[in-house]
Design an enzyme around this catalytic site. Structure first.
Site, PDB file in Angstrom:
ATOM      1  N   ASP A 203       0.589  -1.565   0.209  1.00 44.74           N
ATOM      2  CA  ASP A 203      -0.229   0.115   0.102  1.00 44.74           C
ATOM      3  C   ASP A 203       1.110   1.151   0.186  1.00 44.74           C
ATOM      4  OD1 ASP A 203      -2.906   1.247   0.033  1.00 44.74           O
ATOM      5  OD2 ASP A 203      -1.740   1.973   2.166  1.00 44.74           O
TER       6      ASP A 203
ATOM      7  N   GLU B 236       0.879  -0.480  -5.138  1.00 47.29           N
ATOM      8  CA  GLU B 236       0.500   0.615  -5.544  1.00 47.29           C
ATOM      9  C   GLU B 236       0.986   1.561  -5.303  1.00 47.29           C
ATOM     10  OE1 GLU B 236      -3.133   3.247  -3.550  1.00 47.29           O
ATOM     11  OE2 GLU B 236      -2.032   2.595  -2.498  1.00 47.29           O
TER      12      GLU B 236
END
Length: 892
Positions: free
Chosen positions: A561, A614
């Site tokens: 993330d 990401e």
């Protein structure tokens, strides 16, 4: 506290020899230790007389006297004296001051004489405390069950073990132990050789008495006040011993925690210091184990700035005063092995900060936690037996970027609210397998205090959230998915952590896991703290954590993330709020090194695992190997795949426009192919796109309900045919109209046959199932995702018609033709250029099928090419393009 097993009464040969030597010296002359005892002379002479008496009458008289002593010891302590030594039971259960309630200077004469071992029907009776103070602590026989009246005349005489006053504990040591600032409690507590014998010291706040037990020999320690007990025994070497500790209303026999060697070896400490311990979770944290032949739990924590660390938990009523941990050199690691406690105990670390204040912290490497809002760590050992050997054996057979990879993203707590890990294991694998997805991606399941963060503000990096069950329960879910042929990805959050004062923030009183520069530490967007990626121990904590999830829980991939927020020093910061790197640039060189190390380590240790970034910028080389340098001068970050945020943003912008305006945004659907092969991509329609006012996927579409569903179906068909892997968030597979909410999850009632529009939602779900089925059986759609010769435009500039057509090829050159039409009209005889080496084309998927809720404009028969060249190709076919639909055709 978990009761320890009672002593079995066995006497090692060395202890027996030592006792015989003591008895011999007592009979012949005064020992060196006996000379140091205050007021012991008269009693010692009696012992000599008893030993040297040769006649049977003298022996019987001696036995009779011992029976009288035992009888006297069995009597209760007078109420006044008992009250003087007593600590109220309820106060022992509270968090009480570190110094305890014992009065300084209190002598052993005020202790109760009898001690009872839990679990035994009859406990051995002790010599009254005042006699121990006079220098005659008697050696006691091991406690036994009472089966018949004793006959003293026929029992062998047992000689008392002389206990002398021990050398006084240094005042500085005493003060540091009381304040929780001692670095080496094992150096002063426990048993140590000293002039005249072995000195025993125990620190047991709230204890009424402490007795050393060596087989069948027992010796009361002197009460030195403030919870300290000590005594000098005339032994030649440190024996194997236990402690008999009397509290108000109970007596516990236990091993002494301060007689054990460290549970961490020199190699462990060296690797921790180097920041290279790839299995850090096996040495730090809490581990039920057998150490030096004794069962218990080893505790260790990294806290280099602490002045002292103590252990608090349910086993000591959350008062860590009597459980100081030792510092293991310059490693910053503190350690303590606690005998007799095991799985299920709650604990935290009581850390003394540099300013002398205390903070109670959860274990950063706890493998299990309490369910929020409770915050304690839980002692845990896994007993799960895996059944996914076949899955793991074939997981690495084919590279992920050359394999079918279709992902269903799931927020476990809300997918079916109220289900546990084991209950989810009965439903989720079957549902995902029926829809044909190859993988599930679980939003962060590491423990987090605030459910509204969806798991993205982690406090327990090594613990699956306790909201849904135990760590072994989570393993059961992963195992069930593997046995159903479904891979498991999980979101992993190494970019930041929350500021909760019981977790990682200023863990030992100073910035530790976060950067010491406040501007570098504070995350500008989320109110959290960023990790200090330049500190080797912090980097080790995170790299080992990535390995932990893959090795311990058989996770098949980590979606990392917020990578962009890690890579740039100026991320969401204004000028003056950040400092350039050593080269004057904006790149966070520490974060780059961390990500490279993490990826290299995971791929080396865990074959078949994939890491996914990401990353929302154009950083060069996200999925390039770490040893290959790019134009920027950096080696690749080493990820396996990267989320294509540009495709997601552009395509959603296009599909959200009214069809009449789409021709002005046609480039938004074609631009992704300009950079499609710069990285290995995943096309994500994730949770972030269907919350916070962004609307659900079907609700983004313009027009009436029929047009919205048609647009959604056409868009999904285009997405599955586009180069790259696919990811779809739960609820979007059946056209949920409302935004996702973690409070109630997907609107499953839309699929209830009793609901009037159920067929509309079921039709979209049927399409997703068929997309996955055709996708998995058609190598052209996934085998050459990362090779430019696996894709060819047929028509990419038909903006006025809102038409996009392209060919996909597998490794053998077999094609698939995908045609997307984003206008709400039917176009008859629409000519599409095709290769001339395919004799006929057969429609294999049409999103306008009546089965999916469409109008049914289909091509049921093979379509033969015509010799007329078109779109730069030697042949062409004529198709009837359905309204708002995508059609796939392959060679007949």
């Amino acid at each position: 506290m978990t009761p320890s097993p009672p002593s079995d009464g066995s006497i090692p040969k060395k202890q027996a020899a030592a006792r015989k030597a003591v008895a011999k010296k007592a009979a012949g002359k005064k020992t060196a230790a006996a000379k140091k005892v205050v007021a012991q002379k008269a009693t010692a002479e009696k012992a000599v007389a008893k030993k040297t008496a040769a006649k049977k009458a003298a022996v019987e008289t001696s036995a009779a006297k011992k029976a009288a002593v035992a009888k006297a010891a069995a009597k209760k302590v007078p109420p006044a004296k008992a009250a003087a030594a007593k600590v109220p039971a309820q106060k022992a259960a509270e968090k009480v001051p570190a110094a305890g309630k014992a009065t300084a200077g209190k002598t052993a004469a005020k202790k109760p004489a009898a001690a009872r071992i839990p679990g035994q029907k009859a406990a051995a009776k002790k010599t009254p405390g005042r006699k121990a103070a006079a220098g005659t602590a008697a050696a006691k026989a091991p406690a036994k069950k009472a089966t018949a009246p004793r006959d003293p005349a026929h029992e062998p005489a047992v000689e008392p073990l002389v206990v002398a006053l021990s050398p006084a504990l240094d005042a500085a040591d005493r003060e540091r132990l009381l304040r929780g600032t001692h670095h080496d409690p094992h150096g002063v507590l426990g048993a140590h050789p000293a002039p005249g014998g072995i000195v025993f010291r125990a620190f047991r706040p709230y204890a009424l008495s402490v007795t050393v037990v060596c087989g069948d020999l027992r010796a009361d320690l002197h009460d030195d006040g403030d919870g300290f007990f000590s005594g000098l025994l005339p032994l030649q070497e440190v024996p194997a011993y236990r402690l008999l500790v009397a509290y108000e209303g109970t007596v516990q026999e236990t091993e002494d925690a301060y007689r054990f060697l460290p549970t961490l070896g020199e190699l462990d400490l060296h690797l921790i210091g180097e920041g290279r311990h790839e299995q850090l979770w096996t040495v730090l944290g809490a581990h039920p184990t057998t150490h030096q032949g004794v069962t218990g739990t080893s505790f260790s924590v990294w806290a280099p700035n602490a002045r002292g660390v103590r252990l608090a938990g349910t086993f000591n009523f959350w008062d860590g005063t009597g459980y100081p941990m030792r510092s293991l050199g310059s490693s910053g690691v503190w350690e303590l092995f606690v005998p007799g406690i095991g799985e299920g105990e709650l604990y935290k670390f009581d850390i003394t900060r540099p300013d002398g204040s205390h903070t109670l912290r959860a274990d950063p490497l706890a493998r299990r936690t309490e369910a929020p809002p409770a915050t304690s760590s839980v002692v845990h050992a896994s007993h799960y037996e895996w059944g996914d050997e076949e899955w793991l054996a074939r997981r690495a057979e084919r590279p992920v970027h050359e394999s079918p990879f279709s992902v269903y993203e799931v927020h476990l707590p809300s997918w079916r609210p109220g289900l546990t890990y084991r209950q989810l294991a009965e439903q989720l694998p079957a549902y995902v397998r029926d829809l044909g997805f190859t993988h599930v991606e679980l939003m962060p399941i590491a423990e987090h205090p605030f459910g509204g963060s969806w798991g993205y503000q982690v406090t327990g990096f090594y613990a699956p959230t306790a909201r849904l069950g135990t760590p072994d329960d989570f393993k059961y879910l992963v195992d069930a998915l593997h046995r159903a042929g479904i891979g498991v990805l999980m979101d992993w959050v190494p970019a930041h952590f929350p500021r909760d004062d019981w977790a990682l923030a200023e863990f030992d009183g100073r910035p530790l896991y976060e950067h010491e520069d406040p501007l570098r530490a504070a995350h500008p967007d989320w109110g959290t703290l960023e990790f200090d990626f330049g500190r080797r121990e912090v980097r080790n904590f995170l790299v080992a954590n990535a390995v932990y999830w893959c090795e311990e829980f058989h996770i098949d991939g980590l979606r990392v993330d917020a990578v962009a927020s890690m890579l740039y020093l100026d991320y969401s910061r204004e000028p003056g709020q950040w400092t350039p790197n050593e080269h004057g640039g904006r790149e966070n060189l520490d974060a780059v090194a961390f990500l490279q190390e993490m990826n290299a380590t995971v791929y080396r240790r865990c074959p078949g695992v994939v890491t996914i970034a990401e990353e929302s910028t154009a950083w060069d080389g996200v999925t390039r190997a770490t040893h290959h340098r790019g134009p920027s001068g950096f080696g690749g970050l080493g990820f396996g795949l990267k989320w294509n945020m540009g495709w997601m943003h552009d395509s959603l912008q296009y599909i959200g426009k009214e069809p009449v305006h789409r021709k002005y945004h046609h480039h938004e659907m074609t631009f992704s192919m300009v950079y499609a092969y710069s990285e290995n991509y995943v096309l994500p329609i994730s949770h972030d796109e269907v919350v916070h006012g962004k609307r659900s996927l079907v609700s983004k579409m313009p027009g009436d309900w029929w047009q919205r569903r048609a647009d959604l179906r056409a868009y999904l068909g285009f997405m599955w045919a586009h180069p790259g892997k696919q990811l779809l968030f739960m609820g979007q597979e059946f056209a949920q109209g409302a935004e996702w909410s973690e409070a109630h999850g997907p609107d499953w009632w839309l699929l209830d046959p009793a609901y009037g529009a159920e067929a509309d939602h079921r039709g979209v779900r049927d399409l997703v199932r068929d997309l996955n089925a055709v996708y998995r059986s058609t190598p052209a759609l996934w085998e050459r995702d990362t090779a430019s010769d696996g894709f060819q435009w047929v028509v990419g500039d038909a903006a006025d018609d809102n038409v996009l057509a392209f060919l996909r090829y597998d490794a053998d050159g077999a094609p698939l033709l995908a045609v997307s039409h984003f206008s709400p009209v039917v176009r008859h005889d629409y000519r599409i250029g095709v290769p001339d080496d395919v004799p006929a084309w057969l429609e294999v998927l049409n999103t306008d099928s009546e089965r999916y809720g469409g109008s049914g404009v289909c091509q049921p028969h093979p379509v033969k090419p015509e010799a007329q060249g078109w779109h730069g190709r030697p042949a062409s076919i004529r198709l009837t393009l359905p309204p708002l639909a995508t059609v796939w055709l392959r060679p007949a």
